[in-house]
Motif scaffolding. Structure first.
Motif, PDB file in Angstrom:
ATOM      1  N   SER A  68      -2.241  -3.552  -3.812  1.00 43.49           N
ATOM      2  CA  SER A  68      -3.042  -3.251  -2.617  1.00 43.49           C
ATOM      3  C   SER A  68      -2.428  -3.990  -1.430  1.00 43.49           C
ATOM      4  CB  SER A  68      -4.482  -3.725  -2.812  1.00 43.49           C
ATOM      5  OG  SER A  68      -5.164  -3.640  -1.578  1.00 43.49           O
ATOM      6  N   LEU A  69      -2.311  -3.294  -0.295  1.00 46.85           N
ATOM      7  CA  LEU A  69      -1.696  -3.907   0.893  1.00 46.85           C
ATOM      8  C   LEU A  69      -2.724  -4.119   2.016  1.00 46.85           C
ATOM      9  CD1 LEU A  69       1.633  -1.828   1.061  1.00 46.85           C
ATOM     10  CD2 LEU A  69       1.287  -4.077   0.018  1.00 46.85           C
ATOM     11  N   ASN A  70      -4.006  -4.159   1.635  1.00 38.72           N
ATOM     12  CA  ASN A  70      -5.050  -4.327   2.650  1.00 38.72           C
ATOM     13  C   ASN A  70      -4.827  -5.560   3.522  1.00 38.72           C
ATOM     14  OD1 ASN A  70      -6.188  -2.131   1.458  1.00 38.72           O
ATOM     15  ND2 ASN A  70      -7.891  -3.202   0.496  1.00 38.72           N
ATOM     16  N   ASP A  71      -4.213  -6.601   2.933  1.00 44.56           N
ATOM     17  CA  ASP A  71      -4.058  -7.862   3.684  1.00 44.56           C
ATOM     18  C   ASP A  71      -2.762  -7.933   4.501  1.00 44.56           C
ATOM     19  OD1 ASP A  71      -2.468  -7.901   1.438  1.00 44.56           O
ATOM     20  OD2 ASP A  71      -2.795 -10.022   0.976  1.00 44.56           O
ATOM     21  N   VAL A  72      -1.942  -6.862   4.482  1.00 42.79           N
ATOM     22  CA  VAL A  72      -0.733  -6.870   5.335  1.00 42.79           C
ATOM     23  C   VAL A  72      -1.193  -6.663   6.777  1.00 42.79           C
ATOM     24  CG1 VAL A  72       1.392  -5.602   5.918  1.00 42.79           C
ATOM     25  CG2 VAL A  72       0.856  -6.092   3.529  1.00 42.79           C
ATOM     26  N   PRO A  73      -0.903  -7.628   7.667  1.00 37.60           N
ATOM     27  CA  PRO A  73      -1.461  -7.572   9.021  1.00 37.60           C
ATOM     28  C   PRO A  73      -1.189  -6.254   9.762  1.00 37.60           C
ATOM     29  CG  PRO A  73      -0.329  -9.662   8.667  1.00 37.60           C
ATOM     30  CD  PRO A  73      -0.066  -8.833   7.468  1.00 37.60           C
ATOM     31  N   GLY A  74      -0.013  -5.665   9.553  1.00 30.95           N
ATOM     32  CA  GLY A  74       0.342  -4.450  10.298  1.00 30.95           C
ATOM     33  C   GLY A  74      -0.454  -3.216   9.911  1.00 30.95           C
ATOM     34  N   MET A  75      -1.243  -3.286   8.822  1.00 26.17           N
ATOM     35  CA  MET A  75      -2.002  -2.109   8.376  1.00 26.17           C
ATOM     36  C   MET A  75      -2.999  -1.631   9.428  1.00 26.17           C
ATOM     37  SD  MET A  75      -0.909  -0.755   5.833  1.00 26.17           S
ATOM     38  CE  MET A  75      -0.984  -0.355   4.138  1.00 26.17           C
ATOM     39  N   LYS A  76      -3.396  -2.547  10.318  1.00 30.58           N
ATOM     40  CA  LYS A  76      -4.357  -2.148  11.362  1.00 30.58           C
ATOM     41  C   LYS A  76      -3.704  -1.212  12.389  1.00 30.58           C
ATOM     42  CE  LYS A  76      -3.586  -6.227  14.289  1.00 30.58           C
ATOM     43  NZ  LYS A  76      -2.348  -6.643  13.621  1.00 30.58           N
ATOM     44  N   ASN A  77      -2.368  -1.044  12.317  1.00 26.28           N
ATOM     45  CA  ASN A  77      -1.654  -0.145  13.240  1.00 26.28           C
ATOM     46  C   ASN A  77      -1.747   1.323  12.835  1.00 26.28           C
ATOM     47  OD1 ASN A  77      -0.829  -2.477  14.488  1.00 26.28           O
ATOM     48  ND2 ASN A  77       1.216  -2.499  13.593  1.00 26.28           N
ATOM     49  N   PHE A  78      -2.515   1.636  11.770  1.00 29.05           N
ATOM     50  CA  PHE A  78      -2.538   3.014  11.269  1.00 29.05           C
ATOM     51  C   PHE A  78      -3.962   3.548  11.165  1.00 29.05           C
ATOM     52  CE2 PHE A  78       1.194   0.849   9.649  1.00 29.05           C
ATOM     53  CZ  PHE A  78       2.203   1.722  10.045  1.00 29.05           C
ATOM     54  N   SER A  79      -4.132   4.822  11.537  1.00 29.81           N
ATOM     55  CA  SER A  79      -5.444   5.469  11.456  1.00 29.81           C
ATOM     56  C   SER A  79      -5.750   5.835  10.005  1.00 29.81           C
ATOM     57  CB  SER A  79      -5.444   6.744  12.303  1.00 29.81           C
ATOM     58  OG  SER A  79      -4.656   7.732  11.651  1.00 29.81           O
ATOM     59  N   ASP A  80      -7.006   6.223   9.755  1.00 28.17           N
ATOM     60  CA  ASP A  80      -7.389   6.635   8.402  1.00 28.17           C
ATOM     61  C   ASP A  80      -6.634   7.885   7.958  1.00 28.17           C
ATOM     62  OD1 ASP A  80      -9.058   4.505   8.191  1.00 28.17           O
ATOM     63  OD2 ASP A  80     -10.893   5.607   8.667  1.00 28.17           O
ATOM     64  N   VAL A  81      -6.383   8.823   8.900  1.00 25.45           N
ATOM     65  CA  VAL A  81      -5.616  10.033   8.547  1.00 25.45           C
ATOM     66  C   VAL A  81      -4.194   9.628   8.156  1.00 25.45           C
ATOM     67  CG1 VAL A  81      -4.704  12.267   9.359  1.00 25.45           C
ATOM     68  CG2 VAL A  81      -7.001  11.585   9.992  1.00 25.45           C
ATOM     69  N   ALA A  82      -3.625   8.675   8.903  1.00 27.42           N
ATOM     70  CA  ALA A  82      -2.258   8.205   8.606  1.00 27.42           C
ATOM     71  C   ALA A  82      -2.190   7.566   7.220  1.00 27.42           C
ATOM     72  CB  ALA A  82      -1.805   7.208   9.667  1.00 27.42           C
ATOM     73  N   LYS A  92       6.744  -9.611   3.910  1.00 28.03           N
ATOM     74  CA  LYS A  92       7.318  -9.783   5.256  1.00 28.03           C
ATOM     75  C   LYS A  92       8.032  -8.496   5.680  1.00 28.03           C
ATOM     76  CE  LYS A  92       8.496 -14.493   6.580  1.00 28.03           C
ATOM     77  NZ  LYS A  92       9.453 -15.570   6.401  1.00 28.03           N
ATOM     78  N   PHE A  93       8.761  -7.918   4.722  1.00 27.75           N
ATOM     79  CA  PHE A  93       9.488  -6.690   5.012  1.00 27.75           C
ATOM     80  C   PHE A  93       8.501  -5.555   5.318  1.00 27.75           C
ATOM     81  CE2 PHE A  93      11.498  -2.677   3.809  1.00 27.75           C
ATOM     82  CZ  PHE A  93      12.621  -2.720   4.621  1.00 27.75           C
ATOM     83  N   LEU A  94       7.440  -5.440   4.517  1.00 28.28           N
ATOM     84  CA  LEU A  94       6.455  -4.378   4.725  1.00 28.28           C
ATOM     85  C   LEU A  94       5.711  -4.560   6.050  1.00 28.28           C
ATOM     86  CD1 LEU A  94       5.150  -3.987   1.088  1.00 28.28           C
ATOM     87  CD2 LEU A  94       6.472  -2.302   2.386  1.00 28.28           C
ATOM     88  N   GLU A  95       5.497  -5.805   6.422  1.00 27.06           N
ATOM     89  CA  GLU A  95       4.867  -6.085   7.720  1.00 27.06           C
ATOM     90  C   GLU A  95       5.765  -5.553   8.839  1.00 27.06           C
ATOM     91  OE1 GLU A  95       3.352 -10.035  10.008  1.00 27.06           O
ATOM     92  OE2 GLU A  95       3.349 -10.130   7.824  1.00 27.06           O
ATOM     93  N   TRP A  96       7.083  -5.692   8.634  1.00 34.86           N
ATOM     94  CA  TRP A  96       8.031  -5.168   9.633  1.00 34.86           C
ATOM     95  C   TRP A  96       8.030  -3.635   9.637  1.00 34.86           C
ATOM     96  CZ3 TRP A  96      12.997  -2.686   9.262  1.00 34.86           C
ATOM     97  CH2 TRP A  96      13.636  -2.548  10.507  1.00 34.86           C
ATOM     98  N   VAL A  97       7.921  -3.023   8.437  1.00 38.15           N
ATOM     99  CA  VAL A  97       7.846  -1.553   8.358  1.00 38.15           C
ATOM    100  C   VAL A  97       6.612  -1.046   9.123  1.00 38.15           C
ATOM    101  CG1 VAL A  97       7.554   0.419   6.766  1.00 38.15           C
ATOM    102  CG2 VAL A  97       9.172  -1.399   6.207  1.00 38.15           C
ATOM    103  N   ALA A  98       5.578  -1.874   9.183  1.00 29.94           N
ATOM    104  CA  ALA A  98       4.342  -1.499   9.892  1.00 29.94           C
ATOM    105  C   ALA A  98       4.427  -1.759  11.407  1.00 29.94           C
ATOM    106  CB  ALA A  98       3.161  -2.265   9.308  1.00 29.94           C
ATOM    107  N   SER A  99       5.578  -2.251  11.864  1.00 29.31           N
ATOM    108  CA  SER A  99       5.690  -2.643  13.282  1.00 29.31           C
ATOM    109  C   SER A  99       6.193  -1.508  14.173  1.00 29.31           C
ATOM    110  CB  SER A  99       6.669  -3.823  13.406  1.00 29.31           C
ATOM    111  OG  SER A  99       8.008  -3.352  13.207  1.00 29.31           O
ATOM    112  N   PRO A 100       5.873  -1.570  15.475  1.00 28.04           N
ATOM    113  CA  PRO A 100       6.406  -0.574  16.421  1.00 28.04           C
ATOM    114  C   PRO A 100       7.940  -0.553  16.458  1.00 28.04           C
ATOM    115  CG  PRO A 100       4.586  -1.781  17.427  1.00 28.04           C
ATOM    116  CD  PRO A 100       4.891  -2.461  16.119  1.00 28.04           C
ATOM    117  N   GLU A 101       8.592  -1.691  16.204  1.00 29.38           N
ATOM    118  CA  GLU A 101      10.067  -1.728  16.229  1.00 29.38           C
ATOM    119  C   GLU A 101      10.647  -0.820  15.142  1.00 29.38           C
ATOM    120  OE1 GLU A 101      13.922  -4.768  15.992  1.00 29.38           O
ATOM    121  OE2 GLU A 101      12.081  -5.291  14.941  1.00 29.38           O
ATOM    122  N   PHE A 102      10.123  -0.944  13.914  1.00 26.33           N
ATOM    123  CA  PHE A 102      10.584  -0.082  12.821  1.00 26.33           C
ATOM    124  C   PHE A 102      10.314   1.380  13.186  1.00 26.33           C
ATOM    125  CE2 PHE A 102       9.726   2.586   9.173  1.00 26.33           C
ATOM    126  CZ  PHE A 102      10.825   2.355   8.357  1.00 26.33           C
ATOM    127  N   ALA A 103       9.100   1.645  13.664  1.00 23.72           N
ATOM    128  CA  ALA A 103       8.690   3.022  14.005  1.00 23.72           C
ATOM    129  C   ALA A 103       9.685   3.651  14.975  1.00 23.72           C
ATOM    130  CB  ALA A 103       7.291   3.004  14.617  1.00 23.72           C
TER     131      ALA A 103
END
Length: 419
Positions: A105-119, A318-329
């Motif tokens: 479960s990745l609920n605690d990865v900080p970047g998860m808040k960058n995504f909507s429920d549809v996403a 740490k890597f997944l947090e980066w994948v959740a970032s605007p820079e990766f996007a």
């Protein structure tokens, strides 16, 4: 012991010590993926950007051919040899791995808040409690058109169903171009570029999809039958022999300039850019009546998860947090035009056709393909049956009503909505 021997020993010890130190400092993470065509993008753009910000963590992209990925990954999970980062297919395949305890479960990865429920829908448990992959990209449906053909025939971009058919009539009457490039031989094309492309306009996207899953709507209801009635009208505009036309045939008809409109998934952009010798544009699925809300299929395609047995969970997070970032996007979406970031921070696309597709998110409501979540788990499989019936309707071998009834009967035979 001579002084030379001592020196050599001391030197060897110090070399070993530094080697040990280097080894302790650098952690290597391995990424599992089916996207063999992405290798250069990872090696040249994504990995260097991450490593520059995270000294001490090295990343290796190790893809498996798409047809072998699911089986090979399953075997590696069983053997305990799977990589640290797992590229996630959407919906049931990844959900299965999560249920087996292979993904975390990745609920605690900080970047998860960058995504909507549809996403997040493609990588979230049925009860909505756990999300187990970071959404990376989606594909958007609509229509790609030959700008030169439209200019030559004086056709404006259609926004309503009536304007759409008026444009097709004009192209057909002129006779220079096949109005629309789509075949029914491969079945999935009729469903994915046809039914799932225009359908959300009629069943109101997520609202209709949720009702179907809850058992509050049936595929025989008017809003699910109507897209088939519209598809039946497409038949007159697909050119001679469309029943024998494969998906690559359709791509070629369009890129060679022989067809004016291509019902599309945005994944075509990269290929079409290299092949078409004319200017292209795109428009979203036309609405039924002027002023209606517009809907697009913005379908989750790829995510990234964490192997529950990774030896380096902190570095992998740490890597997944980066994948959740605007820079990766930004890097990913621009390196692969047509695979759009699901991050809430909008990404400005350098490619004009890709920018056109992604701009629809500002004005249309996003949804995902109606058959992908929950409803394709039984037999008959609703996704595969929708391929068959979409082709049958266009071919004229099933009426829209008969197709809808077959699909609903098939679903009723195994699916009992959760009460």
């Amino acid at each position: 012991m001579g002084s030379t021997t001592l020196k050599t020993l001391l030197m060897a010890t110090s070399i070993l010590a530094t080697a040990g130190f280097a080894h302790a400092a650098d952690t290597t993470l391995t990424i599992e993926s089916w996207r063999t065509d992405d290798l250069a993008i990872w090696q040249e753009k994504l990995i260097p950007a991450f490593e520059a910000k995270n000294p001490g963590i090295k990343v290796k992209f190790a893809p498996t051919p798409p047809t072998e990925y699911d089986a090979a990954l399953g075997a590696r999970f069983d053997a305990g040899s799977a990589g640290d980062i797992i590229t996630c297919r959407p919906f049931d395949k990844s959900l299965e791995q999560f249920k087996r305890g292979n993904l975390t479960s990745l609920n605690d990865v900080p970047g998860m808040k960058n995504f909507s429920d549809v996403a997040k829908a493609a990588w979230t448990t049925d009860d909505g409690k756990d999300t187990f992959c970071v959404p990376m990209a989606s594909v958007i449906h609509g229509f790609i058109y030959n700008k030169d053909a439209f200019d030559k025939l004086g056709i404006a971009i259609p926004t309503t169903e009536a304007e759409f058919f008026a444009a097709l009539d004009k192209i057909k009457a002129d006779g220079t171009y096949i109005p629309m490039a789509m075949g029914t031989k491969d079945l999935w094309e009729a469903a994915t570029m046809g039914y799932q492309n225009i359908g959300p306009t009629y069943w109101k996207g997520e609202e209709g999809r949720a009702k179907l899953i809850k058992g509050e709507a049936k595929l025989t209801d008017p809003e699910w039958v109507e897209p088939y009635k519209v598809l039946l009208k497409w038949k007159d505009y697909l050119g001679d022999g469309f029943e024998a036309q494969t998906y690559p045939d359709s791509q070629n008809l369009f890129t060679l300039g022989r067809a004016a409109i291509y019902p599309a998934g945005s994944w075509e952009i990269g290929l079409f850019n290299t092949q078409a010798q004319f200017k292209m544009g795109a428009f979203p699925p036309p609405v039924k009546n002027a002023g209606d809300a517009c809907y697009i299929s913005d379908h989750n395609d790829i995510g990234a998860g964490l192997n529950a047995k990774s030896a380096h969970p902190e570095e992998a997070k740490k890597f997944l947090e980066w994948v959740a970032s605007p820079e990766f996007a930004d890097i990913y979406a621009n390196a692969l035009p047509g695979f759009f970031s699901l991050n809430s921070t909008p990404v400005k696309m350098a490619d004009p056709l890709a920018q056109e597709f992604v701009s629809w998110r500002e004005k249309c409501k996003p949804t995902i393909r109606s058959t992908y979540q929950i409803l394709a788990r039984g037999t008959p499989n609703l996704e595969n049956e929708t391929w068959v019936e979409s082709a049958n309707v266009i071919n004229g071998t099933d009426t829209p009503e008969a197709a809808a009834k077959k699909l609903q009967d098939g679903l009723d035979s195994w699916y009992k909505p959760a009460k």
